[in-house]
Design a protein around this motif. Structure first.
Motif, PDB file in Angstrom:
ATOM      1  N   ASN A 191     -26.998   8.091  58.402  1.00 45.02           N
ATOM      2  CA  ASN A 191     -26.415   9.334  58.909  1.00 45.02           C
ATOM      3  C   ASN A 191     -27.474  10.360  59.309  1.00 45.02           C
ATOM      4  O   ASN A 191     -27.172  11.558  59.394  1.00 45.02           O
ATOM      5  CB  ASN A 191     -25.478   9.939  57.866  1.00 45.02           C
ATOM      6  N   LEU A 194     -28.141  13.926  57.412  1.00 45.36           N
ATOM      7  CA  LEU A 194     -27.015  14.328  56.563  1.00 45.36           C
ATOM      8  C   LEU A 194     -27.423  14.343  55.091  1.00 45.36           C
ATOM      9  O   LEU A 194     -27.955  13.358  54.577  1.00 45.36           O
ATOM     10  CB  LEU A 194     -25.842  13.364  56.762  1.00 45.36           C
ATOM     11  N   GLU A 260     -18.273  12.352  54.696  1.00 41.04           N
ATOM     12  CA  GLU A 260     -17.474  12.904  55.788  1.00 41.04           C
ATOM     13  C   GLU A 260     -17.315  14.410  55.630  1.00 41.04           C
ATOM     14  O   GLU A 260     -17.491  15.173  56.593  1.00 41.04           O
ATOM     15  CB  GLU A 260     -16.106  12.221  55.830  1.00 41.04           C
ATOM     16  N   TRP A 263     -20.595  16.128  56.338  1.00 34.99           N
ATOM     17  CA  TRP A 263     -20.872  16.266  57.774  1.00 34.99           C
ATOM     18  C   TRP A 263     -20.095  17.440  58.361  1.00 34.99           C
ATOM     19  O   TRP A 263     -20.629  18.235  59.138  1.00 34.99           O
ATOM     20  CB  TRP A 263     -20.497  14.974  58.504  1.00 34.99           C
ATOM     21  N   MET A 264     -18.826  17.574  57.984  1.00 32.01           N
ATOM     22  CA  MET A 264     -17.997  18.676  58.487  1.00 32.01           C
ATOM     23  C   MET A 264     -18.577  20.023  58.060  1.00 32.01           C
ATOM     24  O   MET A 264     -18.638  20.973  58.854  1.00 32.01           O
ATOM     25  CB  MET A 264     -16.561  18.526  57.969  1.00 32.01           C
ATOM     26  N   GLU A 266     -21.731  20.737  57.150  1.00 33.35           N
ATOM     27  CA  GLU A 266     -23.019  21.013  57.792  1.00 33.35           C
ATOM     28  C   GLU A 266     -22.829  21.403  59.258  1.00 33.35           C
ATOM     29  O   GLU A 266     -23.536  22.290  59.775  1.00 33.35           O
ATOM     30  CB  GLU A 266     -23.926  19.783  57.686  1.00 33.35           C
ATOM     31  N   THR A 267     -21.874  20.754  59.931  1.00 37.74           N
ATOM     32  CA  THR A 267     -21.612  21.087  61.333  1.00 37.74           C
ATOM     33  C   THR A 267     -21.082  22.514  61.464  1.00 37.74           C
ATOM     34  O   THR A 267     -21.531  23.292  62.328  1.00 37.74           O
ATOM     35  CB  THR A 267     -20.602  20.098  61.938  1.00 37.74           C
ATOM     36  N   ALA A 268     -20.119  22.866  60.594  1.00 38.35           N
ATOM     37  CA  ALA A 268     -19.553  24.220  60.633  1.00 38.35           C
ATOM     38  C   ALA A 268     -20.622  25.260  60.322  1.00 38.35           C
ATOM     39  O   ALA A 268     -20.675  26.334  60.958  1.00 38.35           O
ATOM     40  CB  ALA A 268     -18.399  24.321  59.639  1.00 38.35           C
ATOM     41  N   THR A 270     -23.918  25.020  60.762  1.00 38.69           N
ATOM     42  CA  THR A 270     -24.876  25.112  61.873  1.00 38.69           C
ATOM     43  C   THR A 270     -24.314  25.957  63.005  1.00 38.69           C
ATOM     44  O   THR A 270     -25.019  26.816  63.569  1.00 38.69           O
ATOM     45  CB  THR A 270     -25.218  23.697  62.391  1.00 38.69           C
ATOM     46  N   ASN A 271     -23.046  25.746  63.330  1.00 42.66           N
ATOM     47  CA  ASN A 271     -22.420  26.516  64.408  1.00 42.66           C
ATOM     48  C   ASN A 271     -22.332  28.003  64.039  1.00 42.66           C
ATOM     49  O   ASN A 271     -22.549  28.882  64.887  1.00 42.66           O
ATOM     50  CB  ASN A 271     -21.021  25.968  64.703  1.00 42.66           C
ATOM     51  N   ASP A 274     -25.798  29.634  64.266  1.00 47.41           N
ATOM     52  CA  ASP A 274     -26.184  29.832  65.667  1.00 47.41           C
ATOM     53  C   ASP A 274     -25.406  30.973  66.302  1.00 47.41           C
ATOM     54  O   ASP A 274     -25.963  31.804  67.053  1.00 47.41           O
ATOM     55  CB  ASP A 274     -25.948  28.546  66.458  1.00 47.41           C
TER      56      ASP A 274
END
Length: 287
Positions: A191, A194, A260, A263-264, A266-268, A270-271, A274
């Motif tokens: 991954n 991750l 899973e 990942w959700m 970390e993605t949230a 990061t967004n 930014d």
């Protein structure tokens, strides 16, 4: 009245001739005695020592690498594992004769052996990259600094099993000898980054350098095994002495992380960082 001359011959005394013959036979007897004594020393008194020395020259050993333990998430998904890879090693002494016996080579074998370094270097560039000239320097160095056969030149590390198999297939097809491998496994994180702050990473020698990989390195590492066998110039001796100590793989760990959800999250995060032009952020997941 004419004078007559008689030819005179010098004769060696019989005693002098016998003395020379006696000295000759005594000298021969001394040589035979020395040779017999040496044979007795080799076959009798020192036979065991010479046998042990000869056997030691035939013995070869190979380290059997233990696999590093696998790290799973709570659902059994792999977060970190070890995959097979190899160090590519050259035997310049063998390459100099292209695997043939240097003392019993035909003209055809000698001609092909002269082409071997360049041909092998070209194949190495194709699969490993790098410079052909650099490879040629390593492949052509058939003798060590002390004049002995050079049978080890490290060409590359961490070469994937797939690439190595393709490379050796082309070497075999061309009839080129002198390239072999040693296990050099690589750590793989399916991954990517991750949970990297938790998992950590390993260094180039497969030693834990951060995170869980570092904290549990002693248990993840395992214990290497060893194989010993006897070999000659022509390869492994089928009925020679051999021993095998199997490697013990490292311990595996199952974490409470759900890959899973991780990942959700970390993605949230990061967004959000930014979007807010922030330096960092924290995410908290509540069940």
């Amino acid at each position: 009245m004419g004078s007559s001359r008689r030819s005179q011959r010098t004769q060696l005394p019989i005693a002098s001739t016998n003395r020379r013959i006696t000295i000759f036979f005594v000298f021969v007897a001394v040589l035979l005695s020395i040779a017999s004594g040496r044979a007795l020393l080799l076959q009798g008194i020192d036979a065991s020592a010479y046998a042990q020395t000869a056997a030691a020259q035939l013995n070869q050993s190979q380290v059997l690498k233990a696999d590093r333990g696998v790290i799973y998430d709570r659902n059994g998904e792999v977060l970190a594992e070890t995959q097979p890879a190899f160090s590519v090693i050259a035997d310049p002494y063998s390459i100099s004769s292209n695997g043939a016996d240097p003392d019993h080579m035909t003209a055809e074998q000698r001609a092909k052996a002269e082409q071997a370094p360049a041909a092998i270097a070209g194949i190495l560039v194709k699969y490993l990259g790098g410079s052909k000239d650099d490879y040629l320097k390593q492949l052509s160095n058939a003798r060590t600094s002390d004049g002995g056969p050079n049978q080890y030149e490290l060409i590359a590390r961490k070469v994937s099993a797939a690439v190595y198999q393709q490379m050796t297939a082309e070497l075999d097809a061309g009839g080129w000898y002198g390239i072999y491998s040693a296990p050099d496994p690589v750590r793989y994180y399916p991954n990517g980054t991750l949970a990297s702050n938790v998992l950590g990473f390993v260094n180039y020698d497969d030693e834990g350098a951060a995170g869980l990989e570092y904290g549990q390195d002693e248990h993840l590492t395992g214990t290497d095994g060893k194989q010993t066998y006897q070999s000659s110039y022509y390869g492994t001796i089928p009925l020679g002495d051999s021993t095998l100590i199997e490697p013990i793989d490292g311990a595996s760990y199952t974490l409470t992380i759900d890959s899973e959800l991780q990942w959700m999250a970390e993605t949230a995060l990061t967004n959000a960082v930014d979007s807010a032009k922030a330096k960092s952020g924290t995410v908290i997941i509540q069940a």
